[in-house]
Design an enzyme around this catalytic site. Structure first.
Site, PDB file in Angstrom:
ATOM      1  N   ALA A  63       0.835  -1.197   0.000  1.00 51.02           N
ATOM      2  CA  ALA A  63       0.000   0.000   0.000  1.00 51.02           C
ATOM      3  C   ALA A  63       0.871   1.249   0.000  1.00 51.02           C
ATOM      4  CB  ALA A  63      -0.923  -0.004   1.223  1.00 51.02           C
ATOM      5  N   GLU A 109      -1.427  -9.627  -0.276  1.00 50.41           N
ATOM      6  CA  GLU A 109      -2.824  -9.876   0.107  1.00 50.41           C
ATOM      7  C   GLU A 109      -3.722  -9.925  -1.120  1.00 50.41           C
ATOM      8  OE1 GLU A 109      -3.647  -8.167   4.482  1.00 50.41           O
ATOM      9  OE2 GLU A 109      -2.855  -6.644   3.112  1.00 50.41           O
TER      10      GLU A 109
END
Length: 253
Positions: A63, A109
């Site tokens: 992220a 993820e």
């Protein structure tokens, strides 16, 4: 304006590609929202029989930390990618993550939501969130232990290190490792094999397997724990240290 997420159909195979190479294909809120939009298009297209998720150079290097540093718990909860990742996981067609370069944090993820993972020989995967004063928050603490076992998952999550493609293959995180130049072709071969299987039976099998996990509540609990860490001094210190390129000084508060 740069098109951050690309989507095309190759026959009956959908190809979803993150296109943010200068940032190692890091997952910003904008990128994930664009992925969500593409998934709605894919869901509505009866012709698509399988989906490949990939990127050039690096799969996705986590992220966007700069955007997360000063978030509070409520803002962090809104920043989370879980809804989109759940949508990808529950897509009614087989999905394949073709992983090259870095797949870290939210990038790993994202790959974990896919039904299959193929890696190139240069791939490096990991969940480094612990080194930032937080933990994985988009399914990592739920999906990874169920895939590779709790002990190895705890090692990856609680130490925050990276593993190479051969180790990822050994522990079952990926199903195949190929030379980088063969990665997309290998993913396409698998996608074509899956596309040749009966569509409704594939969808039913995937739904039954996913239902057996009973993980929806677990992922929401993970999200709540993750966003709560944004009220801590250690989260601010960890992320500020990352941005400042220095070693963090954690105080346990």
């Amino acid at each position: 304006m740069e098109n951050l997420v690309l989507y095309e159909k190759v026959g009956v195979i959908g190809v979803l590609k993150i296109n943010r190479p200068k940032a190692f294909n890091a997952l910003s809120r904008e990128v994930v929202d664009l992925i969500d939009e593409k998934l709605e298009i894919i869901k509505a297209d009866e012709e698509v029989r399988a989906l490949i998720v990939t990127s050039d150079g690096n799969f996705a290097a986590g992220a966007d930390i700069v955007a997360m540093v000063e978030l509070g718990p409520e803002e962090a909860s809104k920043f989370l990618f879980s809804d989109t990742f759940n949508k990808l996981e529950n897509l009614g067609i087989p999905t394949i993550a073709a992983i090259c370069g870095y797949a870290l944090g939210g990038g790993l993820e994202l790959a974990l939501t896919c039904d299959f993972r193929i890696a190139s020989e240069d791939a490096k995967v990991g969940l480094p969130e612990i080194t930032l004063g937080i933990m994985p928050g988009a399914g990592g603490t739920v999906r990874l232990p169920r895939l590779i076992g709790e002990a190895k998952a705890k090692e990856m999550i609680m130490l925050g290190g990276q593993i190479k493609a051969d180790e990822a293959l050994r522990i079952g995180l990926v199903s195949k490792v190929v030379p980088k130049e063969e990665l997309f072709d290998e993913a396409m071969k698998l996608a074509e094999k899956l596309a040749a299987r009966p569509k409704l039976a594939l969808k039913a099998a995937k739904k039954s397997i996913n239902n057996g996990r009973e993980q929806a509540n677990a992922i929401q609990r993970e999200a709540d724990i993750w966003s709560g860490l944004f009220a801590t001094q250690d989260q601010k210190e960890g992320m500020r240290a990352f941005v400042d390129k220095r070693k963090p000084q954690y105080v346990g508060k």
